[in-house]
Design an enzyme around this catalytic site. Sequence first.
Site, PDB file in Angstrom:
ATOM      1  N   ASP A  45       0.814  -1.206   0.000  1.00 12.10           N
ATOM      2  CA  ASP A  45       0.000   0.000   0.000  1.00 12.10           C
ATOM      3  C   ASP A  45       0.854   1.265   0.000  1.00 12.10           C
ATOM      4  O   ASP A  45       0.679   2.139   0.834  1.00 12.10           O
ATOM      5  CB  ASP A  45      -0.906  -0.062   1.246  1.00 12.10           C
ATOM      6  N   GLU A  93       3.309  -8.324   7.216  1.00 14.89           N
ATOM      7  CA  GLU A  93       2.087  -9.019   6.829  1.00 14.89           C
ATOM      8  C   GLU A  93       2.293 -10.026   5.691  1.00 14.89           C
ATOM      9  O   GLU A  93       1.571  -9.982   4.682  1.00 14.89           O
ATOM     10  CB  GLU A  93       0.993  -8.014   6.459  1.00 14.89           C
ATOM     11  N   TYR A 125      -6.987  -3.144  12.440  1.00 14.75           N
ATOM     12  CA  TYR A 125      -7.717  -1.925  12.054  1.00 14.75           C
ATOM     13  C   TYR A 125      -9.187  -2.063  12.435  1.00 14.75           C
ATOM     14  O   TYR A 125     -10.070  -1.987  11.586  1.00 14.75           O
ATOM     15  CB  TYR A 125      -7.546  -1.678  10.550  1.00 14.75           C
ATOM     16  N   GLU A 167       0.548  -1.545  14.205  1.00 13.18           N
ATOM     17  CA  GLU A 167      -0.215  -0.604  13.367  1.00 13.18           C
ATOM     18  C   GLU A 167      -1.636  -0.528  13.895  1.00 13.18           C
ATOM     19  O   GLU A 167      -2.211  -1.538  14.317  1.00 13.18           O
ATOM     20  CB  GLU A 167      -0.310  -1.085  11.904  1.00 13.18           C
TER      21      GLU A 167
HETATM   22  C1  GCB Z   1      -1.494  -2.372   6.718  1.00 10.51           C
HETATM   23  C2  GCB Z   1      -0.191  -2.299   6.007  1.00 10.51           C
HETATM   24  C3  GCB Z   1       0.161  -0.895   5.558  1.00 10.51           C
HETATM   25  C4  GCB Z   1      -1.080  -0.201   5.003  1.00 10.51           C
HETATM   26  C5  GCB Z   1      -2.110  -0.115   6.115  1.00 10.51           C
HETATM   27  C6  GCB Z   1      -3.430   0.531   5.633  1.00 10.51           C
HETATM   28  O1  GCB Z   1      -1.786  -3.319   7.408  1.00 10.51           O
HETATM   29  O2  GCB Z   1       0.860  -2.854   6.749  1.00 10.51           O
HETATM   30  O3  GCB Z   1       1.173  -0.964   4.598  1.00 10.51           O
HETATM   31  O4  GCB Z   1      -0.798   1.051   4.475  1.00 10.51           O
HETATM   32  O5  GCB Z   1      -2.418  -1.406   6.566  1.00 10.51           O
HETATM   33  O6  GCB Z   1      -3.557   1.734   5.755  1.00 10.51           O
HETATM   34  O7  GCB Z   1      -4.264  -0.186   5.124  1.00 10.51           O
END
Ligand code: GCB
Length: 650
Positions: free
Chosen positions: A207, A450, A503, A539
């Site tokens: 990403d 990941e 997330y 994250e």
């Molecule tokens: C993740 C990734 C990261 C992305 C982020 C997102 O898990 O490690 O590279 O940018 O999520 O914002 O979706």
Amino acid sequence: MARGSAVAWAALGPLLWGCALGLQGGMLYPQESPSRECKELDGLWSFRADFSDNRRRGFEEQWYRRPLWESGPTVDMPVPSSFNDISQDWRLRHFVGWVWYEREVILPERWTQDLRTRVVLRIGSAHSYAIVWVNGVDTLEHEGGYLPFEADISNLVQVGPLPSRLRITIAINNTLTPTTLPPGTIQYLTDTSKYPKGYFVQNTYFDFFNYAGLQRSVLLYTTPTTYIDDITVTTSVEQDRLVNYQISVKGSNLFKLEVRLLDAENKVVANGTGTQGQLKVPGVSLWWPYLMHERPAYLYSLEVQLTAQTSLGPVSDFYTLPVGIRTVAVTKSQFLINGKPFYFHGVNKHEDADIRGKGFDWPLLVKDFNLLRWLGANAFRTSHYPYAEEVMQMCDRYGIVVIDECPGVGLALPQFFNNVSLHHHMQVMEEVVRRDKNHPAVVMWSVANEPASHLESAGYYLKMVIAHTKSLDPSRPVTFVSNSNYAADKGAPYVDVICLNSYYSWYHDYGHLELIQLQLATQFENWYKKYQKPIIQSEYGAETIAGFHQDPPLMFTEEYQKSLLEQYHLGLDQKRRKYVVGELIWNFADFMTEQSPTRVLGNKKGIFTRQRQPKSAAFLLRERYWKIANETRYPHSVAKSQCLENSLFT
Ligand code: GCB
């Protein structure tokens, strides 16, 4: 890589186990010293992208043989910079294939006439595969962006009377394939009712935008012909305060090495001789992370002096390495620095900015470090590739702790876990460790982000890369960053610290902030019960368009980002004194990605905008980080202002 191949790479054949991994020589950061000179080649280079259908014209017409402008039209290209966002030509922004850089250099006469001088061409990084010619002579190839490579070019420049003008040509291919790191695939779209003949796209599985080019400095430097090739320093503080050093010398076996350790006031505190030894440091000042101690980031200097006999007479070489004395250890539930529990309160970053892309830029770097200090951040992860060497040096000097990640990102498809990739991944880890091993700020290696770690093949692959990394550097823990189901993860048994991305209320249960605490608690408990290892929330975050407001909070607004963070913090606080040893926000700043319906001019999960202006969440995080810092400081509390002053002026 098949030289001059269009975009697909030649099959490299099966990996031969037992074939030599292992790099030739060290990769000390170039520096000026009484015996060494540097000549930076930053500035404007001539540039030409090979837009030919097969992308091979540059090789077919041998563009490296003559000045590049003779091959066709060239443009000015700044170095360091990504080439993508510099011009108004949309084809360049999305270009996949070979681009050509060229620059002429005039060398000082001594470099070409003094045969006791060795001249080295060093490229800070070239993404992703590079071939280098000097005066049309094939000199150097390197696979993989984000890491430096170099060649001794003395033979090419010391050839008779004054060949002082040098033409450096560098061809770079940014194609990502199943065996590059990061991997990618090239897809040919063959429906001629929709796509022109030969149409292809580069698919990536990560990403961020695949910026490319000469994104870090290029330079020439000299050493004597017998020279200090590498220095490895490890430090221990158990019984005595010790600096263990190992030095490799190249060019002659007849040499003498003297080593002096100087404190920050330039006072010699220890001496040694020979290629390896231990230095005892009386009354040691340890290297502490920012905000963990009233005098963070204390650095000694290891001065190495080499004297050698060569057939042309005696030579000397001098190199000075900054050294921070500290230890790192991991228990079942703690991450220890200098024997004290360390809590990572920091960020994930990207090398990313307007116009420059991933091009190294001093003003941006210093601004970012000022923001980190303002925030009260004590750590970051180099998501998702090794950052410029100058960044690592700043971390040493500012006490910002680093989880140093290699470009093992986007390992999403089963075909990416093959023997060729594994071999390359191990080699890349060797290059990362070789480059960054002496930075006290680096406290852990991350071999991947990941990966599809639920796959059987990924389990074996990760086990091998982790084991290899540990064998390269037994002094630091190793991890990879996971987002998969705790029960299915095949790599987690091999890591020292569990790093988790999640997330909640963003990619799941949209808008349901009330679920975060429960889901986070479940995540932590499941993983801890199964693995009994310290955990970092590596994250978490929410997409936020600066200036969007809505109360009660709705997704994409600043209020939503703040509320999501607040809920995460409540969940983190429940486990913080148990086994959760860190939290790293995704992301420090907004950054560019490929275009898609889910990205509005890039990823907007930054707490700062891409131009480094704070969103509301930055202030929330600042309050939290300073509060945590005040709870975890040694040996006693220091006021916020005093701490800032200390680290600004020491
Ligand atoms: C993740 C990734 C990261 C992305 C982020 C997102 O898990 O490690 O590279 O940018 O999520 O914002 O979706």
